[in-house]
Design a protein around this motif. Structure first.
Motif, PDB file in Angstrom:
ATOM      1  N   GLY A 230      55.064  36.955  46.226  1.00 15.05           N
ATOM      2  CA  GLY A 230      54.210  37.560  45.194  1.00 15.05           C
ATOM      3  C   GLY A 230      52.740  37.393  45.539  1.00 15.05           C
ATOM      4  O   GLY A 230      51.940  38.328  45.403  1.00 15.05           O
ATOM      5  N   LEU A 231      52.379  36.207  46.019  1.00 18.95           N
ATOM      6  CA  LEU A 231      50.978  35.971  46.404  1.00 18.95           C
ATOM      7  C   LEU A 231      50.627  36.809  47.630  1.00 18.95           C
ATOM      8  O   LEU A 231      49.506  37.312  47.748  1.00 18.95           O
ATOM      9  CB  LEU A 231      50.743  34.475  46.691  1.00 18.95           C
ATOM     10  CG  LEU A 231      50.923  33.561  45.470  1.00 18.95           C
ATOM     11  CD1 LEU A 231      50.753  32.100  45.866  1.00 18.95           C
ATOM     12  CD2 LEU A 231      49.926  33.945  44.367  1.00 18.95           C
ATOM     13  N   TRP A 232      51.595  36.959  48.543  1.00 19.06           N
ATOM     14  CA  TRP A 232      51.393  37.820  49.719  1.00 19.06           C
ATOM     15  C   TRP A 232      51.074  39.240  49.269  1.00 19.06           C
ATOM     16  O   TRP A 232      50.095  39.854  49.704  1.00 19.06           O
ATOM     17  CB  TRP A 232      52.653  37.802  50.593  1.00 19.06           C
ATOM     18  CG  TRP A 232      52.544  38.594  51.855  1.00 19.06           C
ATOM     19  CD1 TRP A 232      52.119  38.135  53.069  1.00 19.06           C
ATOM     20  CD2 TRP A 232      52.868  39.986  52.046  1.00 19.06           C
ATOM     21  NE1 TRP A 232      52.149  39.155  53.995  1.00 19.06           N
ATOM     22  CE2 TRP A 232      52.600  40.291  53.395  1.00 19.06           C
ATOM     23  CE3 TRP A 232      53.352  40.988  51.206  1.00 19.06           C
ATOM     24  CZ2 TRP A 232      52.811  41.571  53.927  1.00 19.06           C
ATOM     25  CZ3 TRP A 232      53.550  42.261  51.728  1.00 19.06           C
ATOM     26  CH2 TRP A 232      53.281  42.539  53.079  1.00 19.06           C
ATOM     27  N   ALA A 233      51.873  39.757  48.345  1.00 22.63           N
ATOM     28  CA  ALA A 233      51.696  41.136  47.877  1.00 22.63           C
ATOM     29  C   ALA A 233      50.345  41.295  47.178  1.00 22.63           C
ATOM     30  O   ALA A 233      49.642  42.292  47.383  1.00 22.63           O
ATOM     31  CB  ALA A 233      52.838  41.521  46.935  1.00 22.63           C
ATOM     32  N   ALA A 234      49.960  40.294  46.379  1.00 24.80           N
ATOM     33  CA  ALA A 234      48.685  40.366  45.660  1.00 24.80           C
ATOM     34  C   ALA A 234      47.511  40.373  46.647  1.00 24.80           C
ATOM     35  O   ALA A 234      46.540  41.106  46.475  1.00 24.80           O
ATOM     36  CB  ALA A 234      48.568  39.192  44.690  1.00 24.80           C
TER      37      ALA A 234
END
Ligand code: SAH
Length: 353
Positions: A59-63
């Motif tokens: 999720g942090l990667w995508a953000a």
């Protein structure tokens, strides 16, 4: 005999032997269509089911990818083969840390299984994001997109070819004299494979996976975006039969109870990368899953969780970190690879620097 086995026998009696790709496709449609195969009581465990940290880091990667894209006011967050929806639920929760990210996304889930769609709806009910389900990637891809796929490519059908004294022949699934499923070879040589190889060599062609990568490559190159693929397989182009069947956490024969065991292949990242480049997109990686997760801050996240945990929970967190990052028999860290398909205008993405 399973119902799908009866259908396969009838089909082969009628049409003749079928390709390994068709066998895999028919078995898996049946397999995933009717069950939730994950977890200790199921057939196999995937990384998001090992620990919430996996989905959170993704999720942090995508953000961060969204930020690098210039924070588009709207984009599609697409997951291919979301399983139970666990990865996405964890990712959306972590995505709250990036202001504006959740407001900009619309969530598209590419899932063929009715049973798993229901499970995904349950898992994501509390996330505050309403997903749209699609049967195919082509229906989900539109505009800027960030795409996530964990253990999806390994479920896509491959064709297999075998080098004989008289050239390459396709491996087919036919029937023996007793009417049981067995492997055979096409009676005629195939001109589809041209590589030189010793007699006996088996080579897999992941046409469906190459098609997925090419579609995504074209989309991110023109509309911007990036995709993250996590799967098990080698980085360098390989040869050999990698088709395997797993039931209740054990390997079984690929013809035992068709449609009731998970069938997968190893993802040949080395052979798939050129399809991405031909589509005009950049390939980042592959890197090992262990290196990728540690670069995203897995150790720090584990420490933060452990500070608020009981000793037993702390031990479970350490075990999960080891399972996700280490090599060896039970580890997912070395055999699993991360590969990104990206808009060539984007810099190195997190985990791939
Ligand atoms: N990503 C999840 C599940 C991996 S299993 C996890 O990591 O836990 C593979 C997933 O892909 C399942 O959800 C399965 O139903 C889905 N799937 C397999 N082949 C598919 C296809 N051709 N089209 C759409 N979904 C597919």
């Amino acid at each position: 005999m399973t119902r799908i086995e009866q259908q396969l026998v009838r089909l082969i009696r009628h049409d003749g032997p079928i390709g390994v790709d068709r066998y895999m496709g028919l078995c898996l449609e049946q397999y995933y269509g009717a069950r939730d195969p994950f977890g200790a009581e199921g057939d196999f465990i995937t990384a998001p089911e090992v620990s919430q940290m996996f989905g959170e880091l993704i999720g942090l990667w995508a953000a961060e990818v969204w930020r690098l894209m210039g924070r588009p006011a709207s984009f599609r967050l697409i997951e291919l083969g979301p399983g139970r929806g666990t990865l996405m639920a964890d990712a959306l929760r972590a995505g709250r840390l990036m202001p504006g990210f959740r407001e900009a996304l619309s969530l598209h889930l590419v899932e063929m299984s009715p049973a798993l769609r229901r499970k995904q709806a349950e898992t994501l009910a509390a996330s505050g994001v309403a997903p749209v389900w699609r049967a195919n990637l082509s229906d989900a891809l539109e505009g800027p997109a960030i795409i996530i796929a964990n253990e999806f490519l390994d479920a896509l059908p491959v064709r297999q070819f075998q080098m004989t004294e008289t050239g390459w022949r396709e491996r087919l699934v036919g029937l023996d004299d007793a009417g049981q499923l067995r492997f055979g070879l096409s009676p005629v040589q195939t001109i589809e494979v041209r590589e030189a190889a010793p007699v006996g060599t088996v080579l897999e062609r992941a046409e469906a996976a190459a098609d997925v990568l090419a579609q995504i490559g074209r989309s991110v190159a023109t509309e911007s975006g990036a995709a993250l693929f996590l799967d098990y397989g080698a980085s360098a182009p390989g040869v050999g039969d990698t088709l395997q069947a797993v039931k209740r956490h054990r390997f079984v024969n690929v013809f035992e109870t068709p449609g009731e065991a998970d069938l997968t292949v190893q993802v040949d990242f080395g052979r798939l990368a050129p399809a991405v480049r031909r589509a005009g997109a950049a390939v980042q990686g592959p890197v090992t899953q262990g290196a990728f997760l540690l670069a995203l801050g897995l150790a720090q996240r584990a420490e933060a969780l452990a500070r608020r945990a009981t000793p037993e929970q702390g031990a479970a967190i350490s075990a999960a970190v080891a399972r996700l990052t280490e090599g060896g028999e039970t580890g997912m860290g070395a055999l699993f690879k991360a590969l990104a398909v990206a808009d060539p205008r984007l810099p190195a993405l997190p985990g791939f620097a």
